[in-house]
Design a protein around this motif. Sequence first.
Motif, PDB file in Angstrom:
ATOM      1  N   TYR A 134       0.845  -1.192   0.000  1.00 24.97           N
ATOM      2  CA  TYR A 134       0.000   0.000   0.000  1.00 24.97           C
ATOM      3  C   TYR A 134       0.884   1.247   0.000  1.00 24.97           C
ATOM      4  O   TYR A 134       1.971   1.248   0.592  1.00 24.97           O
ATOM      5  CB  TYR A 134      -0.882   0.044   1.248  1.00 24.97           C
ATOM      6  N   ASP A 342      -9.008   1.186   3.951  1.00 28.73           N
ATOM      7  CA  ASP A 342      -7.573   1.418   3.987  1.00 28.73           C
ATOM      8  C   ASP A 342      -7.268   2.911   4.113  1.00 28.73           C
ATOM      9  O   ASP A 342      -8.173   3.755   4.146  1.00 28.73           O
ATOM     10  CB  ASP A 342      -6.876   0.773   2.790  1.00 28.73           C
ATOM     11  N   GLU A 348     -12.684  -2.116   1.324  1.00 24.55           N
ATOM     12  CA  GLU A 348     -12.386  -3.486   0.910  1.00 24.55           C
ATOM     13  C   GLU A 348     -13.194  -4.466   1.756  1.00 24.55           C
ATOM     14  O   GLU A 348     -13.460  -4.206   2.928  1.00 24.55           O
ATOM     15  CB  GLU A 348     -10.898  -3.782   1.095  1.00 24.55           C
ATOM     16  N   HIS A 354      -7.554  -7.083  -1.504  1.00 22.56           N
ATOM     17  CA  HIS A 354      -7.150  -5.711  -1.788  1.00 22.56           C
ATOM     18  C   HIS A 354      -7.765  -5.236  -3.102  1.00 22.56           C
ATOM     19  O   HIS A 354      -7.074  -4.862  -4.060  1.00 22.56           O
ATOM     20  CB  HIS A 354      -5.624  -5.614  -1.812  1.00 22.56           C
TER      21      HIS A 354
END
Length: 475
Positions: A134, A342, A348, A354
């Motif tokens: 990420y 996130d 999500e 993801h």
Amino acid sequence: MSRTSGLYSSVQRRMINEMLKLAGSGDKQKILRAVHLAEKVTPDEYKGAVRHVQAKIEADHPALNIARHVSQELNPRCRDRFIECLVVNTLLRGVAKRKEFMAQAPGLWAPTTILISPTMRCNLSCAGCFAGEYPPDRDLEPELLQSIVEQANEMGVYFFTILGGEPFIYDGLLDLAAANQECYFQVYTNGTLLDEGVIDELAELGNVAPMLSLEGDEASTDARRGKGVYRHILEMMDLLGDRGVLYGYSATVTRDNWRMLISDEWVDPLVAKGAAISWHFLYMPIGRDPSTAPMLNAEERNAFREGIWRIRDTKPIFPVDFWGDAPYVKGCIAGKHYVHIDSEGWVEPCIFTHFATDNIRDTSLKDAFNSPFFREIRSRQPFSENLFKPCMLIDEPEQSREIMTLTGAHPTHPGAESLFTQLSHDLDEYAAEVERVYAPVWSCYVVEHETPPDVDGRPAGARDAEKDGHTVGVH
């Protein structure tokens, strides 16, 4: 707060106050009286679970020692916040509000808990980190984070899990807990930013429970997380115990450490330190340098499941195996009973899935959770009639591919698509092996056990139309 919510009538309030007082005793009979009172104010769909706990305590199961730990060893603030926020707000107030929310329109659904990663920044760089790819340069603004909590409260959610990244890097973390005393926050942390001052704050707040990440013994933990991390975590556990703060630990389960994680030599010292709960997540081939090599094979995975069940039956700690315990929650609960937001705001269905179609910066939590993406996921759950194969990513990978294609869900970071590209063949082979091993295991389980209730009180294995208009067949 409405008195018609089924929670705060004067009679119920007196019962809850009495329950809190009884729970402050280590006496078995008083604890049983507290559980009996809890049953009286518990919604019908949860009464069976309360009676199950009562039966365990009556039989002097190690669960009694967990209850004594909560009642005697937590400081009064932490004990009362645990009972008020989790037992009262999440189970009682939350159930009523979630029912009211879902009654607003056909097909509307509400989660039980929300997972939030306010930052993906981290002071460590652990091998195989599921969140390692990420972008680390985007945090949720404090105002947006507070808005998420408030929207969740409107849906009947009062229990939050905070992860990342390293949550204690985020400056406003404890401010969030202080501003939302009706809520409970479970925080997954590498523990390195905890110190005496932070732990004193946790003791004063009472509504934050840290879950410290360990990989096994000192060699295993330091090999993945860095030299000195293991000893620091053990020191922080001692401080948390001294201050009466509820805490536990979490572990990523790999082929290298699974035997250790279910051994008496590993578990007993952590129980002695005061850990009350442990979370176990199978290594998933997502994030930093994804590979199927560290994943438990099917036989190891089943042996690990049996080890967790043994610990739960014999020791005063509550261990959770997200895959092996799936029969108790009717398979996968991603996108149904929980959701992950996130640090960029992408909504999500799971911390390992993801992919997303909606961003909380652009839409409400209500709409994101009831998007076509989430509805499609819920319409297929459980993904297999064999509830020991709950995961659409590694147990039923074809289903996850279909869902992403049908809904247009996109990766929330570069590389997340590797599950469906370079790793697809390996995962298909893995799923076939899991089916071979778990088919007879499930058959025996169905014969030997009564069908356990899921978190809504419905029988496991029973398909539901989830109130969203779907007529679901066997996939």
